[in-house]
Motif scaffolding. Structure first.
Motif, PDB file in Angstrom:
ATOM      1  N   ALA A  32       0.817  -1.215   0.000  1.00  0.00           N
ATOM      2  CA  ALA A  32       0.000   0.000   0.000  1.00  0.00           C
ATOM      3  C   ALA A  32       0.850   1.264   0.000  1.00  0.00           C
ATOM      4  O   ALA A  32       0.333   2.350  -0.250  1.00  0.00           O
ATOM      5  CB  ALA A  32      -0.920  -0.007   1.214  1.00  0.00           C
ATOM      6  N   GLY A  33       2.159   1.129   0.287  1.00  0.00           N
ATOM      7  CA  GLY A  33       3.016   2.315   0.344  1.00  0.00           C
ATOM      8  C   GLY A  33       2.731   3.164   1.564  1.00  0.00           C
ATOM      9  O   GLY A  33       3.160   4.301   1.646  1.00  0.00           O
ATOM     10  N   ILE A  34       2.005   2.590   2.528  1.00  0.00           N
ATOM     11  CA  ILE A  34       1.647   3.370   3.710  1.00  0.00           C
ATOM     12  C   ILE A  34       2.617   3.068   4.845  1.00  0.00           C
ATOM     13  O   ILE A  34       2.810   1.916   5.226  1.00  0.00           O
ATOM     14  CB  ILE A  34       0.208   3.035   4.162  1.00  0.00           C
ATOM     15  N   VAL A  35       3.245   4.108   5.351  1.00  0.00           N
ATOM     16  CA  VAL A  35       4.054   3.977   6.558  1.00  0.00           C
ATOM     17  C   VAL A  35       3.069   4.135   7.713  1.00  0.00           C
ATOM     18  O   VAL A  35       2.686   5.234   8.061  1.00  0.00           O
ATOM     19  CB  VAL A  35       5.141   5.072   6.587  1.00  0.00           C
ATOM     20  N   ASN A  36       2.610   2.993   8.223  1.00  0.00           N
ATOM     21  CA  ASN A  36       1.521   3.018   9.206  1.00  0.00           C
ATOM     22  C   ASN A  36       2.080   3.146  10.608  1.00  0.00           C
ATOM     23  O   ASN A  36       2.462   2.166  11.234  1.00  0.00           O
ATOM     24  CB  ASN A  36       0.682   1.748   9.069  1.00  0.00           C
ATOM     25  N   PHE A  37       2.100   4.368  11.103  1.00  0.00           N
ATOM     26  CA  PHE A  37       2.649   4.610  12.432  1.00  0.00           C
ATOM     27  C   PHE A  37       1.747   4.064  13.535  1.00  0.00           C
ATOM     28  O   PHE A  37       2.173   3.907  14.661  1.00  0.00           O
ATOM     29  CB  PHE A  37       2.879   6.117  12.624  1.00  0.00           C
ATOM     30  N   ALA A  38       0.500   3.805  13.209  1.00  0.00           N
ATOM     31  CA  ALA A  38      -0.428   3.283  14.223  1.00  0.00           C
ATOM     32  C   ALA A  38      -0.231   1.784  14.449  1.00  0.00           C
ATOM     33  O   ALA A  38      -0.880   1.209  15.324  1.00  0.00           O
ATOM     34  CB  ALA A  38      -1.865   3.558  13.807  1.00  0.00           C
ATOM     35  N   HIS A  39       0.656   1.167  13.666  1.00  0.00           N
ATOM     36  CA  HIS A  39       0.829  -0.282  13.801  1.00  0.00           C
ATOM     37  C   HIS A  39       1.314  -0.657  15.212  1.00  0.00           C
ATOM     38  O   HIS A  39       0.944  -1.700  15.745  1.00  0.00           O
ATOM     39  CB  HIS A  39       1.811  -0.776  12.743  1.00  0.00           C
ATOM     40  N   GLY A  40       2.131   0.190  15.809  1.00  0.00           N
ATOM     41  CA  GLY A  40       2.584  -0.053  17.186  1.00  0.00           C
ATOM     42  C   GLY A  40       1.414  -0.033  18.162  1.00  0.00           C
ATOM     43  O   GLY A  40       1.353  -0.837  19.104  1.00  0.00           O
ATOM     44  N   GLU A  41       0.464   0.864  17.899  1.00  0.00           N
ATOM     45  CA  GLU A  41      -0.718   0.932  18.776  1.00  0.00           C
ATOM     46  C   GLU A  41      -1.595  -0.290  18.573  1.00  0.00           C
ATOM     47  O   GLU A  41      -2.258  -0.740  19.499  1.00  0.00           O
ATOM     48  CB  GLU A  41      -1.519   2.217  18.516  1.00  0.00           C
ATOM     49  N   PHE A  42      -1.596  -0.846  17.366  1.00  0.00           N
ATOM     50  CA  PHE A  42      -2.345  -2.089  17.146  1.00  0.00           C
ATOM     51  C   PHE A  42      -1.787  -3.176  18.074  1.00  0.00           C
ATOM     52  O   PHE A  42      -2.524  -3.942  18.673  1.00  0.00           O
ATOM     53  CB  PHE A  42      -2.231  -2.549  15.687  1.00  0.00           C
ATOM     54  N   LEU A  43      -0.453  -3.215  18.165  1.00  0.00           N
ATOM     55  CA  LEU A  43       0.181  -4.191  19.061  1.00  0.00           C
ATOM     56  C   LEU A  43      -0.221  -3.907  20.510  1.00  0.00           C
ATOM     57  O   LEU A  43      -0.584  -4.814  21.267  1.00  0.00           O
ATOM     58  CB  LEU A  43       1.699  -4.119  18.893  1.00  0.00           C
ATOM     59  N   CYS A  81     -12.060   2.407   6.385  1.00  0.00           N
ATOM     60  CA  CYS A  81     -12.589   3.742   6.723  1.00  0.00           C
ATOM     61  C   CYS A  81     -11.559   4.848   6.510  1.00  0.00           C
ATOM     62  O   CYS A  81     -11.943   6.009   6.369  1.00  0.00           O
ATOM     63  CB  CYS A  81     -13.060   3.774   8.175  1.00  0.00           C
ATOM     64  N   LEU A  82     -10.262   4.510   6.540  1.00  0.00           N
ATOM     65  CA  LEU A  82      -9.256   5.568   6.473  1.00  0.00           C
ATOM     66  C   LEU A  82      -8.270   5.374   5.318  1.00  0.00           C
ATOM     67  O   LEU A  82      -8.206   6.178   4.394  1.00  0.00           O
ATOM     68  CB  LEU A  82      -8.466   5.630   7.793  1.00  0.00           C
ATOM     69  N   PHE A  83      -7.491   4.305   5.386  1.00  0.00           N
ATOM     70  CA  PHE A  83      -6.321   4.222   4.514  1.00  0.00           C
ATOM     71  C   PHE A  83      -6.660   3.949   3.054  1.00  0.00           C
ATOM     72  O   PHE A  83      -5.847   4.216   2.174  1.00  0.00           O
ATOM     73  CB  PHE A  83      -5.332   3.169   5.040  1.00  0.00           C
ATOM     74  N   ARG A  84      -7.846   3.432   2.785  1.00  0.00           N
ATOM     75  CA  ARG A  84      -8.187   3.205   1.368  1.00  0.00           C
ATOM     76  C   ARG A  84      -8.272   4.532   0.623  1.00  0.00           C
ATOM     77  O   ARG A  84      -8.131   4.582  -0.591  1.00  0.00           O
ATOM     78  CB  ARG A  84      -9.489   2.413   1.236  1.00  0.00           C
ATOM     79  N   PHE A  85      -8.537   5.589   1.381  1.00  0.00           N
ATOM     80  CA  PHE A  85      -8.656   6.894   0.732  1.00  0.00           C
ATOM     81  C   PHE A  85      -7.301   7.563   0.516  1.00  0.00           C
ATOM     82  O   PHE A  85      -7.225   8.637  -0.067  1.00  0.00           O
ATOM     83  CB  PHE A  85      -9.568   7.813   1.565  1.00  0.00           C
ATOM     84  N   ASN A  88      -3.316   6.468  -2.986  1.00  0.00           N
ATOM     85  CA  ASN A  88      -2.510   7.178  -3.976  1.00  0.00           C
ATOM     86  C   ASN A  88      -1.824   8.407  -3.392  1.00  0.00           C
ATOM     87  O   ASN A  88      -1.191   9.162  -4.122  1.00  0.00           O
ATOM     88  CB  ASN A  88      -3.376   7.575  -5.176  1.00  0.00           C
ATOM     89  N   ARG A  89      -1.986   8.602  -2.091  1.00  0.00           N
ATOM     90  CA  ARG A  89      -1.315   9.730  -1.418  1.00  0.00           C
ATOM     91  C   ARG A  89      -0.695   9.212  -0.127  1.00  0.00           C
ATOM     92  O   ARG A  89      -1.223   9.445   0.975  1.00  0.00           O
ATOM     93  CB  ARG A  89      -2.311  10.845  -1.118  1.00  0.00           C
ATOM     94  N   PRO A  90       0.430   8.494  -0.242  1.00  0.00           N
ATOM     95  CA  PRO A  90       1.021   7.840   0.928  1.00  0.00           C
ATOM     96  C   PRO A  90       1.365   8.811   2.060  1.00  0.00           C
ATOM     97  O   PRO A  90       1.273   8.446   3.231  1.00  0.00           O
ATOM     98  CB  PRO A  90       2.300   7.197   0.373  1.00  0.00           C
ATOM     99  N   MET A  91       1.744  10.042   1.726  1.00  0.00           N
ATOM    100  CA  MET A  91       2.080  10.988   2.790  1.00  0.00           C
ATOM    101  C   MET A  91       0.843  11.294   3.638  1.00  0.00           C
ATOM    102  O   MET A  91       0.934  11.399   4.863  1.00  0.00           O
ATOM    103  CB  MET A  91       2.661  12.266   2.174  1.00  0.00           C
ATOM    104  N   ASN A  92      -0.316  11.409   2.985  1.00  0.00           N
ATOM    105  CA  ASN A  92      -1.552  11.602   3.750  1.00  0.00           C
ATOM    106  C   ASN A  92      -1.787  10.407   4.675  1.00  0.00           C
ATOM    107  O   ASN A  92      -2.203  10.571   5.825  1.00  0.00           O
ATOM    108  CB  ASN A  92      -2.760  11.742   2.811  1.00  0.00           C
ATOM    109  N   GLY A  93      -1.519   9.213   4.149  1.00  0.00           N
ATOM    110  CA  GLY A  93      -1.695   8.008   4.956  1.00  0.00           C
ATOM    111  C   GLY A  93      -0.781   8.016   6.167  1.00  0.00           C
ATOM    112  O   GLY A  93      -1.176   7.635   7.276  1.00  0.00           O
ATOM    113  N   PHE A  94       0.450   8.469   5.960  1.00  0.00           N
ATOM    114  CA  PHE A  94       1.430   8.522   7.056  1.00  0.00           C
ATOM    115  C   PHE A  94       0.947   9.467   8.155  1.00  0.00           C
ATOM    116  O   PHE A  94       0.916   9.108   9.333  1.00  0.00           O
ATOM    117  CB  PHE A  94       2.780   8.980   6.493  1.00  0.00           C
ATOM    118  N   TYR A 185      -6.343  -7.176  -2.046  1.00  0.00           N
ATOM    119  CA  TYR A 185      -5.118  -7.646  -1.403  1.00  0.00           C
ATOM    120  C   TYR A 185      -4.626  -6.647  -0.367  1.00  0.00           C
ATOM    121  O   TYR A 185      -4.103  -7.030   0.675  1.00  0.00           O
ATOM    122  CB  TYR A 185      -4.030  -7.912  -2.453  1.00  0.00           C
ATOM    123  N   VAL A 186      -4.777  -5.351  -0.666  1.00  0.00           N
ATOM    124  CA  VAL A 186      -4.377  -4.331   0.310  1.00  0.00           C
ATOM    125  C   VAL A 186      -5.186  -4.523   1.596  1.00  0.00           C
ATOM    126  O   VAL A 186      -4.632  -4.527   2.702  1.00  0.00           O
ATOM    127  CB  VAL A 186      -4.599  -2.907  -0.260  1.00  0.00           C
TER     128      VAL A 186
END
Lengths: 289, 242
Positions: A32-43, A81-85, A88-94, A185-186
């Motif tokens: 997805a090209g998303i640097v998901n900073f919330a992944h730590g919070e998922f843990l 609800c969030l990252f699918r939008f 195409n704008r990975p910085m927004n996702g970050f 797949y994403v």
């Protein structure tokens, strides 16, 4: 020698948690090209959920599975609800992921509190093997991680879906033109990566206490693991996790324990300077269109 | 009714009109060529038809079903498949893996290829099946792009400049492979600048200029059309040529 073996097992158990979070980070970034900073919070949410369920009398291993499923569902919701939008704008996702991370921290503090949580050792055994005492739960953590890594690796390298996933990571546009439903797949990768983070959180709280802020510490280690191995490369996440786990464990045993995090990050920086693509070679992520 | 019907297709990028009301009918039993100067909208046409870019207006029908803007992977699954100007492949995977990924997606189609190996045989890449795609010479990479596209079991294959960058003998060999497709029930619509190859290979030519269709018909007629000659040779040269 005995201490060395014990440190090695300790290192591997610490590495296991970082490998689990690293695999999720690396798959999500690669596809997805998303640097998901919330992944730590998922843990962290996985760990807190496990603490809650075990505290309510549930068996730890049942709680582990449920925590994985719960956080997998959280990942599904976050992607839909969030990252699918922001695909195409990975910085927004970050930036969005940083916001989500803070929201999850506050939500957990609101539901529980800000104090650290821990559970008693779910197994409570110490195995003596060849004169070396090994805490059974640490060995179980390593074994569970090894099984998950094996399933993930063979799933990706051998199965039809794994091949399509690799193709999608390599080139999203080409994969779509082959009829591969990349968006699905994403979503799948988000769910799977989040599920692993939930399991990682459950395993982590079986070893160490966690707080609502644990995620923001572990995410740095997760990214270090992914970058050391090569972002987007599952094998790389395993190698990166092992490198970091060994550096952690051995520095705690033989160096200055208070410098443990610094050692790990120095290793990451050196690898990124000398081999920017990571030890096993990674991806730059999909092209933003 | 043609398999692929394009009606009034428009595509705008900001103020630039790349396609301006294109109408096309393409069947699956022949080779149709699309030609035109650079910037005439050929690749944009492929991009919009195959869902890579959304259409601004008009419609695309596949076997009578409206497939406008339904998404690239859904269109590919309907066996309307395109290639890019760059060879369509994954450089880090082997030749066999590349084709296998596409074949896995396409085998629910007509089951034309019993295995990925058959496709590699067809395009002449079987001896290189274990090679890493990224290590292939350019000509072989082009063949791999075609093999990958064939793996999806296309009924109609849109080839974007398949001969670009090939030397004469490679281009001829490639054209020979393309010519074998319609007899097998795979229609071909291709873009290329090699007019000799297009004239030999195509049953019909469509000429675009500034996003508009200016001519269509058998290659001999189209290439003799004064409007087409003007587009390709310019008004002064046309006068000199005549």
């Amino acid at each position: 020698m005995d201490i060395f073996v014990q440190q090695l097992v300790n290192s591997l158990s610490v590495a296991s948690v970082t490998i689990l979070i690293g695999i999720g980070i690396t798959l999500i970034f690669g596809l997805a090209g998303i640097v998901n900073f919330a992944h730590g919070e998922f843990l962290m949410v996985g760990g807190m959920a496990t603490w809650f369920m075990v505290g309510a009398g549930m068996n730890f291993f049942v709680a582990l599975v449920l925590a994985g499923l719960l956080v997998g569902a959280l990942g599904f919701a976050a992607e839909r609800c969030l990252f699918r939008f922001t695909l195409n704008r990975p910085m927004n996702g970050f930036i969005m992921s940083i916001g989500l991370s803070v929201i999850l921290q506050h939500a957990v503090i609101r539901v529980f509190n800000e104090f650290q949580k821990s559970i008693t050792d779910p197994v409570g055994l110490v195995w003596t093997i060849g004169g070396v005492d090994i805490i059974a739960m640490r060995a179980i953590v390593v074994a569970i991680t090894a099984i998950i890594v094996a399933i993930t690796y063979f799933g990706i390298s051998r199965s039809r879906y794994g091949m399509a996933l690799r193709a999608s990571v390599a080139d999203r546009d080409t994969a779509e033109l082959m009829g591969i439903p990349v968006r699905r797949y994403v979503t799948g990768v988000f769910i799977y990566g989040s599920l692993l983070a939930g399991i990682g959180g459950a395993l982590m709280i079986s070893l160490f206490p966690i707080t609502p802020f644990t995620g923001s510490v572990i995410i740095i280690r997760g990214f270090a693991v992914s970058l050391i191995g090569g972002l987007g490369n599952v094998g790389g996440a395993v190698v990166g996790g092992l490198v970091l786990g060994l550096v952690d464990g051995l520095s705690a045993g033989y160096g200055y324990p208070e410098w443990t995090d610094a050692y790990s990050l120095v290793v990451m920086i050196l690898i990124l300077v000398l081999r920017p693509q990571g030890l096993l070679g990674g991806t730059l992520g999909p092209k933003a269109s | 009714m043609a398999a692929l019907e394009v009606r009034g297709l428009r595509k705008q990028f900001g103020g630039v009109v790349a396609l301006n009301g294109i109408d096309l009918d393409i069947d699956t039993d022949r080779v149709v060529g699309i030609v035109g100067p650079n910037g005439s909208g050929k690749t944009t046409l492929f991009n919009v038809v195959t869902g890579v870019h959304p259409a601004t207006g008009g419609a695309v029908f596949w076997h009578g079903q409206d497939i406008t803007n339904i998404g690239a992977h859904r269109i590919a699954r309907k066996r309307l498949v395109r290639t890019f100007q760059q060879a369509m492949s994954f450089p880090g995977l082997t030749v066999d893996e590349n084709v296998r990924i596409a074949w896995e997606q396409g085998r629910k189609g007509d089951g034309r290829w019993a295995s990925p190996g058959m496709i590699l045989e067809f395009v002449g890449l079987a001896p290189l099946s274990k090679a890493i795609a990224g290590s292939l010479p350019f000509g072989s990479l082009r063949r791999l792009g075609l093999a990958v596209a064939l793996g999806v079991s296309p009924e109609l294959l849109l080839l974007d400049e398949p001969g670009a960058g090939l030397n004469d003998s490679e281009a001829q060999a490639f054209a020979a492979v393309i010519a074998q497709l319609p007899p097998q029930g795979i229609g071909v619509c291709l873009i290329d600048h090699d007019m000799d190859m297009m004239a030999d290979l195509c049953d019909r030519l469509i000429v675009l200029d500034f996003g508009t269709k200016i001519a269509e018909g058998p290659p001999g007629e189209v290439l003799a059309d004064p409007k087409v000659r003007e587009v390709y040779l310019g008004p002064d040269k046309k006068a000199a040529a005549s």
